[in-house]
Design a protein around this motif. Sequence first.
Motif, PDB file in Angstrom:
ATOM      1  N   TYR A 170      18.262   7.364  -8.984  1.00  0.00           N
ATOM      2  CA  TYR A 170      19.354   5.953  -9.711  1.00  0.00           C
ATOM      3  C   TYR A 170      19.432   6.404 -11.076  1.00  0.00           C
ATOM      4  CZ  TYR A 170      19.180   4.325  -4.952  1.00  0.00           C
ATOM      5  OH  TYR A 170      18.705   3.750  -3.494  1.00  0.00           O
ATOM      6  N   ALA A 171      18.142   7.009 -11.568  1.00  0.00           N
ATOM      7  CA  ALA A 171      19.004   7.377 -13.386  1.00  0.00           C
ATOM      8  C   ALA A 171      20.221   8.443 -13.759  1.00  0.00           C
ATOM      9  CB  ALA A 171      16.797   8.145 -13.505  1.00  0.00           C
ATOM     10  N   LYS A 172      20.936   9.037 -12.461  1.00  0.00           N
ATOM     11  CA  LYS A 172      21.491  10.116 -13.167  1.00  0.00           C
ATOM     12  C   LYS A 172      22.934   8.922 -13.652  1.00  0.00           C
ATOM     13  CE  LYS A 172      20.284  13.402  -9.388  1.00  0.00           C
ATOM     14  NZ  LYS A 172      20.785  13.425  -7.816  1.00  0.00           N
TER      15      LYS A 172
ATOM     16  N   LEU B 243       9.927   7.605  -7.265  1.00  0.00           N
ATOM     17  CA  LEU B 243      11.315   8.246  -6.216  1.00  0.00           C
ATOM     18  C   LEU B 243      12.667   7.035  -6.858  1.00  0.00           C
ATOM     19  CD1 LEU B 243       9.431   8.763  -3.483  1.00  0.00           C
ATOM     20  CD2 LEU B 243       9.970  10.562  -5.272  1.00  0.00           C
ATOM     21  N   CYS B 244      12.439   6.103  -6.525  1.00  0.00           N
ATOM     22  CA  CYS B 244      14.049   5.904  -6.933  1.00  0.00           C
ATOM     23  C   CYS B 244      14.404   5.731  -9.001  1.00  0.00           C
ATOM     24  CB  CYS B 244      13.091   3.466  -7.302  1.00  0.00           C
ATOM     25  SG  CYS B 244      12.720   3.715  -5.322  1.00  0.00           S
TER      26      CYS B 244
ATOM     27  N   ALA C 173      -3.501   2.959  -9.712  1.00  0.00           N
ATOM     28  CA  ALA C 173      -2.378   3.262  -9.821  1.00  0.00           C
ATOM     29  C   ALA C 173      -2.544   3.302 -11.545  1.00  0.00           C
ATOM     30  CB  ALA C 173      -1.301   2.901  -9.063  1.00  0.00           C
ATOM     31  N   VAL C 174      -2.612   2.240 -11.657  1.00  0.00           N
ATOM     32  CA  VAL C 174      -2.766   1.851 -13.642  1.00  0.00           C
ATOM     33  C   VAL C 174      -3.816   3.159 -14.333  1.00  0.00           C
ATOM     34  CG1 VAL C 174      -4.096   0.068 -15.425  1.00  0.00           C
ATOM     35  CG2 VAL C 174      -2.910  -0.796 -13.596  1.00  0.00           C
ATOM     36  N   VAL C 175      -5.300   3.653 -13.727  1.00  0.00           N
ATOM     37  CA  VAL C 175      -5.886   3.446 -13.939  1.00  0.00           C
ATOM     38  C   VAL C 175      -5.186   5.938 -13.879  1.00  0.00           C
ATOM     39  CG1 VAL C 175      -8.195   5.772 -13.497  1.00  0.00           C
ATOM     40  CG2 VAL C 175      -8.143   3.296 -13.410  1.00  0.00           C
ATOM     41  N   ILE C 176      -4.396   5.780 -13.059  1.00  0.00           N
ATOM     42  CA  ILE C 176      -3.883   7.456 -13.608  1.00  0.00           C
ATOM     43  C   ILE C 176      -2.965   7.050 -14.067  1.00  0.00           C
ATOM     44  CG2 ILE C 176      -2.608   8.160 -12.202  1.00  0.00           C
ATOM     45  CD1 ILE C 176      -3.499   7.752  -8.978  1.00  0.00           C
ATOM     46  N   TYR C 177      -2.322   5.939 -14.011  1.00  0.00           N
ATOM     47  CA  TYR C 177      -1.442   6.137 -15.211  1.00  0.00           C
ATOM     48  C   TYR C 177      -1.975   6.635 -16.547  1.00  0.00           C
ATOM     49  CZ  TYR C 177       3.339   4.975 -17.826  1.00  0.00           C
ATOM     50  OH  TYR C 177       4.861   5.853 -18.255  1.00  0.00           O
ATOM     51  N   TYR C 178      -2.455   5.996 -16.725  1.00  0.00           N
ATOM     52  CA  TYR C 178      -3.102   4.711 -18.368  1.00  0.00           C
ATOM     53  C   TYR C 178      -3.754   6.399 -18.847  1.00  0.00           C
ATOM     54  CZ  TYR C 178      -1.114   0.888 -19.501  1.00  0.00           C
ATOM     55  OH  TYR C 178      -0.437  -0.229 -19.319  1.00  0.00           O
ATOM     56  N   ASN C 179      -3.960   7.182 -17.995  1.00  0.00           N
ATOM     57  CA  ASN C 179      -5.334   8.822 -17.743  1.00  0.00           C
ATOM     58  C   ASN C 179      -4.339   9.716 -17.735  1.00  0.00           C
ATOM     59  OD1 ASN C 179      -7.920   7.430 -18.778  1.00  0.00           O
ATOM     60  ND2 ASN C 179      -8.261   6.981 -16.763  1.00  0.00           N
ATOM     61  N   THR C 180      -3.335   9.790 -16.942  1.00  0.00           N
ATOM     62  CA  THR C 180      -2.968  10.900 -17.344  1.00  0.00           C
ATOM     63  C   THR C 180      -0.491  10.892 -17.082  1.00  0.00           C
ATOM     64  OG1 THR C 180      -2.409  10.298 -14.755  1.00  0.00           O
ATOM     65  CG2 THR C 180      -4.613  11.749 -15.279  1.00  0.00           C
ATOM     66  N   SER C 181      -0.555   9.762 -17.375  1.00  0.00           N
ATOM     67  CA  SER C 181       0.705   9.241 -17.577  1.00  0.00           C
ATOM     68  C   SER C 181       1.427   9.778 -16.036  1.00  0.00           C
ATOM     69  CB  SER C 181       1.539   9.906 -18.526  1.00  0.00           C
ATOM     70  OG  SER C 181       1.140  10.038 -19.609  1.00  0.00           O
ATOM     71  N   LEU C 182       0.789  10.404 -14.938  1.00  0.00           N
ATOM     72  CA  LEU C 182       1.426  10.334 -13.843  1.00  0.00           C
ATOM     73  C   LEU C 182       1.605   9.014 -12.815  1.00  0.00           C
ATOM     74  CD1 LEU C 182       1.894  12.953 -12.105  1.00  0.00           C
ATOM     75  CD2 LEU C 182      -0.473  12.232 -10.859  1.00  0.00           C
ATOM     76  N   ASP C 183       3.216   8.564 -12.590  1.00  0.00           N
ATOM     77  CA  ASP C 183       3.351   7.686 -11.722  1.00  0.00           C
ATOM     78  C   ASP C 183       3.375   8.041 -10.744  1.00  0.00           C
ATOM     79  OD1 ASP C 183       4.569   5.204 -10.984  1.00  0.00           O
ATOM     80  OD2 ASP C 183       6.560   5.453 -12.125  1.00  0.00           O
ATOM     81  N   VAL C 184       2.320   7.605  -9.481  1.00  0.00           N
ATOM     82  CA  VAL C 184       2.504   8.325  -8.135  1.00  0.00           C
ATOM     83  C   VAL C 184       2.856   7.617  -7.337  1.00  0.00           C
ATOM     84  CG1 VAL C 184       0.142  10.061  -8.541  1.00  0.00           C
ATOM     85  CG2 VAL C 184      -0.122   7.762  -7.660  1.00  0.00           C
ATOM     86  N   THR C 185       3.428   6.446  -7.643  1.00  0.00           N
ATOM     87  CA  THR C 185       4.324   4.965  -7.009  1.00  0.00           C
ATOM     88  C   THR C 185       5.537   5.364  -6.110  1.00  0.00           C
ATOM     89  OG1 THR C 185       5.656   3.671  -8.869  1.00  0.00           O
ATOM     90  CG2 THR C 185       2.672   3.147  -7.981  1.00  0.00           C
ATOM     91  N   MET C 186       5.545   4.607  -5.306  1.00  0.00           N
ATOM     92  CA  MET C 186       7.305   5.182  -5.247  1.00  0.00           C
ATOM     93  C   MET C 186       8.163   5.000  -5.762  1.00  0.00           C
ATOM     94  SD  MET C 186       6.725   6.625  -2.300  1.00  0.00           S
ATOM     95  CE  MET C 186       5.137   7.019  -1.898  1.00  0.00           C
TER      96      MET C 186
ATOM     97  N   ASN D 262       0.879  -0.910  -0.228  1.00  0.00           N
ATOM     98  CA  ASN D 262      -0.123   0.352  -0.004  1.00  0.00           C
ATOM     99  C   ASN D 262       0.849   1.438  -0.271  1.00  0.00           C
ATOM    100  OD1 ASN D 262      -2.307   1.474   0.399  1.00  0.00           O
ATOM    101  ND2 ASN D 262      -2.301   1.699   2.173  1.00  0.00           N
ATOM    102  N   VAL D 263       1.791   1.063   0.838  1.00  0.00           N
ATOM    103  CA  VAL D 263       2.692   2.421   0.825  1.00  0.00           C
ATOM    104  C   VAL D 263       3.506   2.901  -0.269  1.00  0.00           C
ATOM    105  CG1 VAL D 263       4.435   3.697   2.094  1.00  0.00           C
ATOM    106  CG2 VAL D 263       2.897   2.209   3.403  1.00  0.00           C
ATOM    107  N   LEU D 264       3.793   1.281  -0.980  1.00  0.00           N
ATOM    108  CA  LEU D 264       5.035   1.365  -2.053  1.00  0.00           C
ATOM    109  C   LEU D 264       3.873   1.940  -3.471  1.00  0.00           C
ATOM    110  CD1 LEU D 264       7.184  -1.617  -1.643  1.00  0.00           C
ATOM    111  CD2 LEU D 264       7.884   0.613  -2.115  1.00  0.00           C
ATOM    112  N   CYS D 265       2.667   1.924  -3.257  1.00  0.00           N
ATOM    113  CA  CYS D 265       2.128   2.398  -4.464  1.00  0.00           C
ATOM    114  C   CYS D 265       1.522   4.181  -4.032  1.00  0.00           C
ATOM    115  CB  CYS D 265       0.359   1.838  -4.372  1.00  0.00           C
ATOM    116  SG  CYS D 265       0.508  -0.239  -5.685  1.00  0.00           S
ATOM    117  N   GLY D 266       1.943   4.513  -2.701  1.00  0.00           N
ATOM    118  CA  GLY D 266       1.178   5.714  -2.831  1.00  0.00           C
ATOM    119  C   GLY D 266       0.346   6.067  -2.517  1.00  0.00           C
TER     120      GLY D 266
END
Length: 102
Positions: free
Chosen positions: A100-102, A95-96, A79-92, A17-21
Amino acid sequence: IEAAPLLRLLVIGQAFNVLCGPVLLVATLIGFQKSASAIVLTMAFLNWLLCILFIPMYGTIGAVYACVVANILLNVGLAVVIYYNTSLDVTMLNLCKKKYAK
């Protein structure tokens, strides 16, 4: 009844639950109240159905499994509904990726 196995499973469910944000809050704030309500009602019905199936077979551990499965599916669905409708990733995981993308 020994509570330690039950609590371990509940902690795993809450960790997911926490990891999903804050998916339910975000879905409500960005205007997806109807989708969020439909998903919450569906998962409540699924939880009820799983409890009816699992409690007679497994007892209290069955109730915990039902709750954890319904909670995980609720968070993933939102999370899927939010991501597919807005491309917003609210999961933790978002942040990772940034850290680590640097």
